[in-house]
Scaffold this motif. Structure first.
Motif, PDB file in Angstrom:
ATOM      1  N   GLN A  18      33.424  42.688  35.157  1.00  0.00           N
ATOM      2  CA  GLN A  18      34.476  43.145  34.251  1.00  0.00           C
ATOM      3  C   GLN A  18      35.577  42.094  34.124  1.00  0.00           C
ATOM      4  N   LEU A  19      36.020  41.539  35.263  1.00  0.00           N
ATOM      5  CA  LEU A  19      37.063  40.514  35.235  1.00  0.00           C
ATOM      6  C   LEU A  19      36.598  39.266  34.491  1.00  0.00           C
ATOM      7  N   THR A  20      35.340  38.905  34.665  1.00  0.00           N
ATOM      8  CA  THR A  20      34.796  37.736  33.974  1.00  0.00           C
ATOM      9  C   THR A  20      34.720  37.974  32.471  1.00  0.00           C
ATOM     10  N   GLU A  21      34.341  39.180  32.073  1.00  0.00           N
ATOM     11  CA  GLU A  21      34.282  39.505  30.644  1.00  0.00           C
ATOM     12  C   GLU A  21      35.686  39.490  30.021  1.00  0.00           C
ATOM     13  N   GLU A  22      36.681  39.977  30.766  1.00  0.00           N
ATOM     14  CA  GLU A  22      38.059  40.009  30.261  1.00  0.00           C
ATOM     15  C   GLU A  22      38.703  38.632  30.256  1.00  0.00           C
ATOM     16  N   ASN A  23      38.241  37.747  31.132  1.00  0.00           N
ATOM     17  CA  ASN A  23      38.795  36.392  31.269  1.00  0.00           C
ATOM     18  C   ASN A  23      37.645  35.383  31.250  1.00  0.00           C
ATOM     19  N   PRO A  24      37.073  35.108  30.098  1.00  0.00           N
ATOM     20  CA  PRO A  24      35.841  34.306  30.037  1.00  0.00           C
ATOM     21  C   PRO A  24      35.976  32.862  30.510  1.00  0.00           C
ATOM     22  N   PHE A  25      37.186  32.329  30.568  1.00  0.00           N
ATOM     23  CA  PHE A  25      37.354  30.949  31.017  1.00  0.00           C
ATOM     24  C   PHE A  25      37.847  30.856  32.453  1.00  0.00           C
ATOM     25  N   ALA A  26      37.890  31.982  33.144  1.00  0.00           N
ATOM     26  CA  ALA A  26      38.336  32.000  34.531  1.00  0.00           C
ATOM     27  C   ALA A  26      37.241  31.475  35.451  1.00  0.00           C
ATOM     28  N   GLN A  27      37.662  30.988  36.578  1.00  0.00           N
ATOM     29  CA  GLN A  27      36.732  30.555  37.617  1.00  0.00           C
ATOM     30  C   GLN A  27      36.607  31.680  38.622  1.00  0.00           C
ATOM     31  N   VAL A  28      35.401  31.974  39.082  1.00  0.00           N
ATOM     32  CA  VAL A  28      35.170  33.012  40.081  1.00  0.00           C
ATOM     33  C   VAL A  28      35.132  32.350  41.449  1.00  0.00           C
ATOM     34  N   VAL A  29      35.923  32.871  42.380  1.00  0.00           N
ATOM     35  CA  VAL A  29      35.998  32.306  43.728  1.00  0.00           C
ATOM     36  C   VAL A  29      35.622  33.378  44.744  1.00  0.00           C
ATOM     37  N   PHE A  30      34.673  33.034  45.611  1.00  0.00           N
ATOM     38  CA  PHE A  30      34.296  33.897  46.728  1.00  0.00           C
ATOM     39  C   PHE A  30      34.776  33.220  47.998  1.00  0.00           C
ATOM     40  N   CYS A  31      35.342  33.995  48.911  1.00  0.00           N
ATOM     41  CA  CYS A  31      35.932  33.431  50.125  1.00  0.00           C
ATOM     42  C   CYS A  31      35.640  34.349  51.305  1.00  0.00           C
ATOM     43  N   GLY A  32      35.426  33.752  52.478  1.00  0.00           N
ATOM     44  CA  GLY A  32      35.203  34.568  53.665  1.00  0.00           C
ATOM     45  C   GLY A  32      35.295  33.742  54.932  1.00  0.00           C
ATOM     46  N   ASN A  33      35.402  34.434  56.056  1.00  0.00           N
ATOM     47  CA  ASN A  33      35.460  33.814  57.377  1.00  0.00           C
ATOM     48  C   ASN A  33      34.334  34.381  58.229  1.00  0.00           C
ATOM     49  N   SER A  34      33.626  33.504  58.935  1.00  0.00           N
ATOM     50  CA  SER A  34      32.583  33.888  59.860  1.00  0.00           C
ATOM     51  C   SER A  34      31.462  34.634  59.125  1.00  0.00           C
ATOM     52  N   PHE A  35      31.148  35.853  59.500  1.00  0.00           N
ATOM     53  CA  PHE A  35      30.113  36.633  58.820  1.00  0.00           C
ATOM     54  C   PHE A  35      30.466  36.798  57.344  1.00  0.00           C
ATOM     55  N   GLY A  36      31.748  36.988  57.056  1.00  0.00           N
ATOM     56  CA  GLY A  36      32.200  37.106  55.670  1.00  0.00           C
ATOM     57  C   GLY A  36      31.968  35.827  54.885  1.00  0.00           C
ATOM     58  N   ALA A  37      32.000  34.663  55.562  1.00  0.00           N
ATOM     59  CA  ALA A  37      31.719  33.392  54.890  1.00  0.00           C
ATOM     60  C   ALA A  37      30.256  33.324  54.472  1.00  0.00           C
ATOM     61  N   GLY A  38      29.383  33.841  55.315  1.00  0.00           N
ATOM     62  CA  GLY A  38      27.971  33.913  54.953  1.00  0.00           C
ATOM     63  C   GLY A  38      27.752  34.809  53.749  1.00  0.00           C
ATOM     64  N   LEU A  39      28.433  35.950  53.741  1.00  0.00           N
ATOM     65  CA  LEU A  39      28.328  36.864  52.602  1.00  0.00           C
ATOM     66  C   LEU A  39      28.895  36.225  51.334  1.00  0.00           C
ATOM     67  N   ALA A  40      30.017  35.511  51.458  1.00  0.00           N
ATOM     68  CA  ALA A  40      30.615  34.838  50.304  1.00  0.00           C
ATOM     69  C   ALA A  40      29.665  33.776  49.752  1.00  0.00           C
ATOM     70  N   THR A  41      28.968  33.075  50.631  1.00  0.00           N
ATOM     71  CA  THR A  41      28.004  32.062  50.195  1.00  0.00           C
ATOM     72  C   THR A  41      26.866  32.706  49.410  1.00  0.00           C
ATOM     73  N   LEU A  42      26.308  33.795  49.936  1.00  0.00           N
ATOM     74  CA  LEU A  42      25.244  34.499  49.213  1.00  0.00           C
ATOM     75  C   LEU A  42      25.733  34.991  47.859  1.00  0.00           C
ATOM     76  N   ALA A  43      26.940  35.547  47.829  1.00  0.00           N
ATOM     77  CA  ALA A  43      27.505  36.051  46.576  1.00  0.00           C
ATOM     78  C   ALA A  43      27.680  34.917  45.573  1.00  0.00           C
ATOM     79  N   GLY A  44      28.200  33.787  46.032  1.00  0.00           N
ATOM     80  CA  GLY A  44      28.416  32.652  45.136  1.00  0.00           C
ATOM     81  C   GLY A  44      27.127  32.117  44.547  1.00  0.00           C
ATOM     82  N   VAL A  45      26.113  31.978  45.382  1.00  0.00           N
ATOM     83  CA  VAL A  45      24.829  31.461  44.904  1.00  0.00           C
ATOM     84  C   VAL A  45      24.197  32.442  43.920  1.00  0.00           C
ATOM     85  N   ARG A  46      24.193  33.719  44.242  1.00  0.00           N
ATOM     86  CA  ARG A  46      23.596  34.716  43.346  1.00  0.00           C
ATOM     87  C   ARG A  46      24.350  34.789  42.016  1.00  0.00           C
ATOM     88  N   TYR A  47      25.684  34.809  42.083  1.00  0.00           N
ATOM     89  CA  TYR A  47      26.460  34.932  40.853  1.00  0.00           C
ATOM     90  C   TYR A  47      26.308  33.684  39.981  1.00  0.00           C
TER      91      TYR A  47
END
Length: 181
Positions: A18-47
Motif C-alpha cells: 500500500q505504501l509503495t503504491e501511494e509513493n511510487p518513487f519511494a525506496q523500501v528499507v528493511f532493517c533488523g538486528n540479530s534474528f530480525g536481521a535475517g528476517l529483514a534480509t529475506l524480506a528484502g530479497v523477496r520484495y
C-alpha cells in the motif's frame, strides 16, 4: 528463519504494498538486528525479486547467515537491491549457523566495526573471523548503536571498500578524474 518469515509476511506485506503504491518513487528499507536481521534480509530479497522497479535496501545488524550459496547469488544479482550488513567483530550471531558443512552464506556488503572500520564488497570475501565462539558474545542493538555513535562523534567513516583504496584512479587531460566502468 523461513518458517517465521512466511508467518509474518502476510502481516506486513500488504502495508508495504500500500505504501509503495501511494509513493511510487519511494525506496523500501528493511532493517533488523540479530534474528530480525535475517528476517529483514529475506524480506528484502523477496520484495526486490517481486518488485523489480522498486529500490530496496536492507540494513542488517549482526545478521546470521540466512541462505545457501544459490540464495547469495540471487540476492547479489538483483539490481534493485542493496544489502548492508553491519558486524561487530565480537558478535557470535554473524558466524551462525555453524553446521560444519558450509551450506550457509552471507549476502550483500559487510561493514565490520570494532577497533577499526572496514567495508567488504558483496563479491569479495572478508577475512574469516575467530572460530573460538566462546570468546564472542551476542551483539544487541544497544551495542551497535554505541559503536556507531562513537564513529559519528569522531567524524570517522569508511570511504572505500577494503582492497580498493590503493590509488587515485585514472586522470585525464587537465587532471580530470575518470572513473573505471
Amino acid at each position: 528463519f523461513k518458517q517465521t518469515y512466511f508467518e509474518l509476511e502476510s502481516m506486513f506485506l500488504p502495508m508495504v504494498e500500500q505504501l509503495t503504491e501511494e509513493n511510487p518513487f519511494a525506496q523500501v528499507v528493511f532493517c533488523g538486528n540479530s534474528f530480525g536481521a535475517g528476517l529483514a534480509t529475506l524480506a528484502g530479497v523477496r520484495y526486490a525479486s517481486h518488485r523489480p522497479t522498486v529500490r530496496v535496501t536492507v540494513h542488517a545488524f549482526g545478521s546470521p547467515k540466512v541462505g545457501s550459496i544459490e540464495f547469495r547469488h540471487l540476492a547479489n544479482s538483483l539490481s534493485n537491491l542493496r544489502i548492508f550488513r553491519l558486524e561487530m567483530k565480537r558478535d557470535s550471531m554473524m558466524d551462525s549457523p555453524q553446521d560444519g558443512h558450509n551450506k550457509w552464506a552471507h549476502v550483500g556488503h559487510s561493514i565490520s566495526i570494532g577497533k577499526k572500520l572496514a567495508a567488504y564488497r558483496f563479491d569479495f570475501n572478508k577475512p574469516a573471523t575467530s572460530k573460538n565462539i566462546f570468546k564472542k558474545k551476542k551483539g544487541d542493538s544497544e551495542a551497535y548503536r554505541a559503536l556507531l555513535e562513537k564513529y559519528v562523534a569522531r567524524n570517522e567513516w569508511i570511504e572505500s571498500y577494503s582492497g580498493e583504496d590503493i590509488g587515485d584512479g585514472v586522470r585525464g587531460s587537465g587532471n580530470e578524474k575518470r572513473g573505471m566502468v
